[in-house]
Enzyme design. Sequence first.
Site, PDB file in Angstrom:
ATOM      1  CB  CYS A 179      -0.884   0.052   1.189  1.00 47.01           C
ATOM      2  SG  CYS A 179      -2.117  -1.218   1.234  1.00 47.01           S
ATOM      3  CB  CYS A 209      -0.018   0.352   7.752  1.00 51.13           C
ATOM      4  SG  CYS A 209      -1.817   0.210   7.261  1.00 51.13           S
TER       5      CYS A 209
END
Length: 448
Positions: free
Chosen positions: A103, A423
């Site tokens: 991500c 994250c």
Amino acid sequence: YSVQTKSKKTLAKPNIRNIVVVDGVRIPFLQSGTSYKELMPHDLARAALLGLLHRTSVPKDVVDYLVFGTVIQEVKTSNVAREAALGAGFSDKTPAHTVTMACISSNQAMTTGVSLIASGQFDVVVAGGVELMSDIPIRHSRKMRKMMLDLNKAKTLGQRLSLISKFRLNFLSPELPAVAEFSTSETMGHSADRLAAAFAVSRSEQDEYALRSHSLAKKAQDEGLLSDVVPFKVPGKDTVTQDNGIRPSSLEQMAKLKPAFIKPYGTVTAANSSFLTDGASAVLIMAEEKALAMGYKPKAYLRDFTYVSQDPKDQLLLGPTYATPKVLEKAGLTMNDIDAFEFHEAFSGQILANLKAMDSDWFAQNYMGRKAKVGSPPLEKFNNWGGSLSLGHPFGATGCRLVMTAANRLRKEGGQYGLVAACAAGGQVLIHIYDESYEKYKKYVVKN
């Protein structure tokens, strides 16, 4: 339009080039299976590049290099950065490469650009990211793939018949890609559910945070604050002008949803998780002297960044907690110095668990080897224009959205320092704006 900032100390470093974000754009982030579903990833990335060229008027031949992030690769365009650049009309002499880091792929693209400029290799880099979750590669099973490859090599009819005789119906079951950790086989949603439980984050807290994200995103959209969004004329369809996943609901409606991952007791649901999203983003990064010589007023100075990694089983989503104190120490700042926080919202539970971990001396001492907690960001400075829960999360493209939102918020609010965290493997970038850039720009314009 921009509020003059109160000047704090500069984070410029001796003998290191100042690196700036001139501007950045993204095409609207859409729920998968909607208007972008017939397209390919390079179509979205090309649209973001064309939007950036239009927004900044940067001549294509000034761009030295392009880097794009993506997560689930389209096999036909594995170097999607190159295909998008060619499609957007960049010279075939301009190199481009693609990076992947879950991500934070576009964060990695941006910091790669920063490094290329800081090392003196280039002056102008375009970084971006793209994800098309509407169409993902689905493979034959390994046994079927092996049989097809062996059949291709078989020379005689006998060899072919011998191979075909080994075929079994279960060879036809497909392999679907999962949003899961390879090392643990656990999906992100399971990790988020366990993390929320570990930090005692209740279902109602998660739903309330998700509602906050959607409400703030709707307000920002209605007030025209999401100025990084550029319209995209989808071939054969209408022009898309805004994100379509922003849906402020009610806590009553959200409470009716069943747990999505850990049943029946889990707290993570479709309403408090980010949804599968299609989208692309792009930013123009330059050495400061190059930007000023071209007459640009930089939007932000990219100063410090760090990447951290944790145990993928129990601490997969705690990257921001580990990275924030590191990057603040590098910059010589404290949490109180930060004016705009932009954290990637994978799940409400993940955000709230990070805020609790950041505010815990016990966690800092027992898990991070630190004497004291870093402190949690005040919510009035945190994701004020919505986040991934509401705006959407195309895996490869979110990092650039975070950076541009932080930069635009600092401009609008007269702030100076922004902190961006996401994250994945865990990582973050520190962005910094200070009014010295404005003074330099003014002097430059007068001088010329």
